[in-house]
Design a protein around this motif. Sequence first.
Motif, PDB file in Angstrom:
ATOM      1  N   HIS A 125       0.827  -1.217   0.000  1.00 14.39           N
ATOM      2  CA  HIS A 125       0.000   0.000   0.000  1.00 14.39           C
ATOM      3  C   HIS A 125       0.862   1.269   0.000  1.00 14.39           C
ATOM      4  O   HIS A 125       0.449   2.300  -0.533  1.00 14.39           O
ATOM      5  CB  HIS A 125      -0.968   0.006   1.187  1.00 14.39           C
ATOM      6  CG  HIS A 125      -0.309   0.159   2.522  1.00 14.39           C
ATOM      7  ND1 HIS A 125       0.201  -0.908   3.230  1.00 14.39           N
ATOM      8  CD2 HIS A 125      -0.068   1.258   3.283  1.00 14.39           C
ATOM      9  CE1 HIS A 125       0.728  -0.476   4.357  1.00 14.39           C
ATOM     10  NE2 HIS A 125       0.583   0.830   4.424  1.00 14.39           N
ATOM     11  N   LEU A 126       2.066   1.196   0.565  1.00 19.47           N
ATOM     12  CA  LEU A 126       2.948   2.362   0.515  1.00 19.47           C
ATOM     13  C   LEU A 126       3.372   2.667  -0.923  1.00 19.47           C
ATOM     14  O   LEU A 126       3.513   3.827  -1.304  1.00 19.47           O
ATOM     15  CB  LEU A 126       4.191   2.119   1.381  1.00 19.47           C
ATOM     16  CG  LEU A 126       4.028   2.326   2.886  1.00 19.47           C
ATOM     17  CD1 LEU A 126       5.333   2.013   3.596  1.00 19.47           C
ATOM     18  CD2 LEU A 126       3.579   3.746   3.198  1.00 19.47           C
ATOM     19  N   LYS A 128       1.546   2.084  -3.501  1.00 22.15           N
ATOM     20  CA  LYS A 128       0.379   2.691  -4.144  1.00 22.15           C
ATOM     21  C   LYS A 128       0.264   4.168  -3.787  1.00 22.15           C
ATOM     22  O   LYS A 128      -0.046   5.003  -4.642  1.00 22.15           O
ATOM     23  CB  LYS A 128      -0.889   1.942  -3.727  1.00 22.15           C
ATOM     24  CG  LYS A 128      -0.973   0.519  -4.258  1.00 22.15           C
ATOM     25  CD  LYS A 128      -2.266  -0.154  -3.811  1.00 22.15           C
ATOM     26  CE  LYS A 128      -2.360  -1.573  -4.349  1.00 22.15           C
ATOM     27  NZ  LYS A 128      -3.607  -2.258  -3.936  1.00 22.15           N
ATOM     28  N   VAL A 129       0.507   4.486  -2.503  1.00 22.01           N
ATOM     29  CA  VAL A 129       0.442   5.886  -2.065  1.00 22.01           C
ATOM     30  C   VAL A 129       1.536   6.701  -2.754  1.00 22.01           C
ATOM     31  O   VAL A 129       1.321   7.848  -3.165  1.00 22.01           O
ATOM     32  CB  VAL A 129       0.563   5.993  -0.531  1.00 22.01           C
ATOM     33  CG1 VAL A 129       0.648   7.453  -0.099  1.00 22.01           C
ATOM     34  CG2 VAL A 129      -0.617   5.319   0.141  1.00 22.01           C
ATOM     35  N   PHE A 132       0.471   7.350  -6.247  1.00 22.17           N
ATOM     36  CA  PHE A 132      -0.569   8.377  -6.233  1.00 22.17           C
ATOM     37  C   PHE A 132       0.045   9.766  -6.077  1.00 22.17           C
ATOM     38  O   PHE A 132      -0.330  10.715  -6.775  1.00 22.17           O
ATOM     39  CB  PHE A 132      -1.546   8.112  -5.086  1.00 22.17           C
ATOM     40  CG  PHE A 132      -2.587   9.187  -4.903  1.00 22.17           C
ATOM     41  CD1 PHE A 132      -3.748   9.183  -5.655  1.00 22.17           C
ATOM     42  CD2 PHE A 132      -2.395  10.216  -3.982  1.00 22.17           C
ATOM     43  CE1 PHE A 132      -4.698  10.186  -5.495  1.00 22.17           C
ATOM     44  CE2 PHE A 132      -3.331  11.215  -3.816  1.00 22.17           C
ATOM     45  CZ  PHE A 132      -4.490  11.199  -4.574  1.00 22.17           C
ATOM     46  N   SER A 133       1.014   9.896  -5.165  1.00 26.43           N
ATOM     47  CA  SER A 133       1.655  11.191  -4.934  1.00 26.43           C
ATOM     48  C   SER A 133       2.357  11.687  -6.190  1.00 26.43           C
ATOM     49  O   SER A 133       2.246  12.863  -6.562  1.00 26.43           O
ATOM     50  CB  SER A 133       2.664  11.084  -3.787  1.00 26.43           C
ATOM     51  OG  SER A 133       2.021  10.782  -2.565  1.00 26.43           O
TER      52      SER A 133
END
Length: 200
Positions: A125-126, A128-129, A132-133
Motif C-alpha cells: 500500500h505504501l 500505491k500511495v 498516487f503522490s
Amino acid sequence: MPTVSTRVVTIPNVLSVIRLILIPVFLWLLGSSQYGYALIVLVVSSLTDFVDGWIARRFDQISRIGQLLDPAVDRLFIFSTLIGLAWMDFLPWWLVGVIVARDVALAILGVVLANHGYGPLPVHHLGKVATFSLLFALPTLVLGVAFPEVAPASAPVAWALAVWGAFLYWWAGAIYLRETVRLVRLSRVADAAASDTLGD
C-alpha cells in the motif's frame, strides 16, 4: 478475496493501453512547448489510472494481465514524464535518478526471487500511495509551467508531493527488500531440509 480472471480484453486493460499510447503524445506536446495540451494529456492519463483500478474492483474485472500491465504502465508513464520534464529543465535530474534507481533495485529483487522460485511480490500500500503522490505531483508541476501565474501556488504543492512520493517509493522498496530476504531464507531452509531428507 476478489477473483482474478485470465481475460485479456477488459475495460481496465483498455484504459491501461490508452495510457500507454498517451505517453509519446505527452512527450511530443511537451517538446513542442504546448504545455496546456500536455497538461490535459497528463491529467487524463492520471485519471485513467485511478478509474481503471476502481472499475476493476467494482465490476469484478481484475485480471492477471491487468495486475502486470497496470503497474508496468504506471512506471513507464512516471519515468517518461520525469525524463521529459528533466529534459526541458523543469525538474532536476537527481529526482529522476532517485525514482529510477528504486525500480532498478526492485528489478534486481525480482530476479533474485525468480531464481528461488517466487513470483513478483504483491504491490504494497505504501507503493500505491507513492504512485498516487507522483501521479498528482507531475500534473501539478506542469500546471505551473503551462500557467505561470499559478506557479507560486502550484509549485510548492508539486514539489512536496514529488519529494514525499520519492520517499515513500524507497520506503516501500525497503519493505520489498525485507520480504525478499525473508523468502530467500525460507527457500534456503527448505532446500537444506530436502537435502537432509535425501541424505537419510
